[in-house]
Every structure is written in structure tokens, then in C-alpha cells.
Design a protein around this motif. Structure first.
Motif, short mmCIF file in Angstrom:
data_model
loop_
_atom_site.label_atom_id
_atom_site.label_comp_id
_atom_site.label_asym_id
_atom_site.label_seq_id
_atom_site.Cartn_x
_atom_site.Cartn_y
_atom_site.Cartn_z
N GLY A 132 0.82 -1.21 0.00
CA GLY A 132 0.00 0.00 0.00
C GLY A 132 0.85 1.26 0.00
N LEU A 133 1.93 1.24 0.77
CA LEU A 133 2.83 2.39 0.77
C LEU A 133 3.50 2.58 -0.59
N THR A 134 3.83 1.48 -1.24
CA THR A 134 4.40 1.55 -2.58
C THR A 134 3.43 2.24 -3.54
N GLY A 135 2.17 1.82 -3.50
CA GLY A 135 1.15 2.44 -4.36
C GLY A 135 0.90 3.90 -4.00
N LEU A 136 0.88 4.20 -2.71
CA LEU A 136 0.65 5.59 -2.29
C LEU A 136 1.81 6.50 -2.68
N ILE A 137 3.02 6.01 -2.58
CA ILE A 137 4.18 6.82 -2.97
C ILE A 137 4.13 7.10 -4.48
N TYR A 138 3.78 6.08 -5.26
CA TYR A 138 3.63 6.27 -6.70
C TYR A 138 2.57 7.34 -6.98
N SER A 139 1.42 7.22 -6.33
CA SER A 139 0.34 8.18 -6.54
C SER A 139 0.74 9.58 -6.08
N HIS A 154 -5.93 5.72 -9.27
CA HIS A 154 -4.88 5.66 -8.26
C HIS A 154 -5.30 4.83 -7.04
N THR A 155 -6.59 4.77 -6.76
CA THR A 155 -7.06 3.85 -5.72
C THR A 155 -6.82 2.41 -6.16
N CYS A 156 -7.11 2.12 -7.43
CA CYS A 156 -6.86 0.77 -7.96
C CYS A 156 -5.36 0.47 -8.01
N TYR A 157 -4.55 1.46 -8.34
CA TYR A 157 -3.09 1.26 -8.33
C TYR A 157 -2.61 0.87 -6.94
#
Length: 109
Positions: free
Chosen positions: A53-60, A83-86
Motif C-alpha cells: 500500500g505504501l508503494t502504491g501511495l508513494i507512486y500516486s 490511483h485507488t486501484c493502483y
């Protein structure tokens, strides 16, 4: 980043339009974020949902800052969904990465 550079060159030097490559770019983003979550979860070996989740949030966050600071635009509703799906796909990758790395370490012991 390499995929972004390749697509930027394709869009710049060919007659391809961004709309025609939208699904390819989205699919590669999902694959990349799943892989990033998988690798980060596998290295951490615990709490895969959190590290993914942190990986996806950092990307977003990086995409958001680039868009906000570079183009002075916030996310629209469609981008929020993407970005929620990412983030969710990165979480799934993190969970799978933890489970696979944990199973491999149990077999070798």
C-alpha cells in the motif's frame, strides 16, 4: 520510468496519440505496481498489505505532485479511481510477495 520515456518518444516522434495508447499505458502501470508491491513485500517478509500500500501511495503521490506542481491541476474523479486501484493492486502484490517469500524460506529450513 523507462516505460514513460519510451512512450514519450513514441508520442513525440510518431503520429500515435495518447488516447490510442491509454489502455497499454494503464496495463503496464498495473503490472509495474503489482511487481513493485511484490518485490517490496518479498523483501520485507511481513505486513505485505502495508508495504504494498505504501508503494502504491508513494507512486500516486509522485504523480500527484508532478501534475499539481507542473500543470497546476488536481486529480479528477477518474484519476482518483485509477490511483485507488493502483494502490490496491500494489497491496495485492505485497501480500503475494510476503506469502511466496515466507513459503520459500519455510521450505529451505
Amino acid at each position: 520510468m523507462i516505460c514513460s520515456l519510451i512512450f514519450a518518444f513514441i508520442l513525440k516522434f510518431t503520429s500515435a496519440r495518447e488516447v490510442s495508447l491509454q489502455y497499454v499505458i494503464t496495463a503496464l502501470s498495473f503490472i509495474g505496481l503489482f511487481g513493485g508491491g511484490f518485490l517490496s513485500g518479498g523483501k520485507r517478509k511481513e505486513k505485505g498489505w502495508l508495504i504494498g500500500g505504501l508503494t502504491g501511495l508513494i507512486y500516486s503521490l509522485v504523480v500527484f505532485l508532478f501534475q499539481y506542481l507542473g500543470y497546476d491541476r488536481l486529480f479528477n474523479a477518474e484519476q482518483v479511481i485509477y490511483h485507488t486501484c493502483y494502490t490496491l493492486i500494489a497491496m495485492m502484490g505485497g501480500i503475494l510477495g510476503v506469502n511466496i517469500s515466507t513459503n520459500n524460506s519455510r521450505r529451505s529450513a
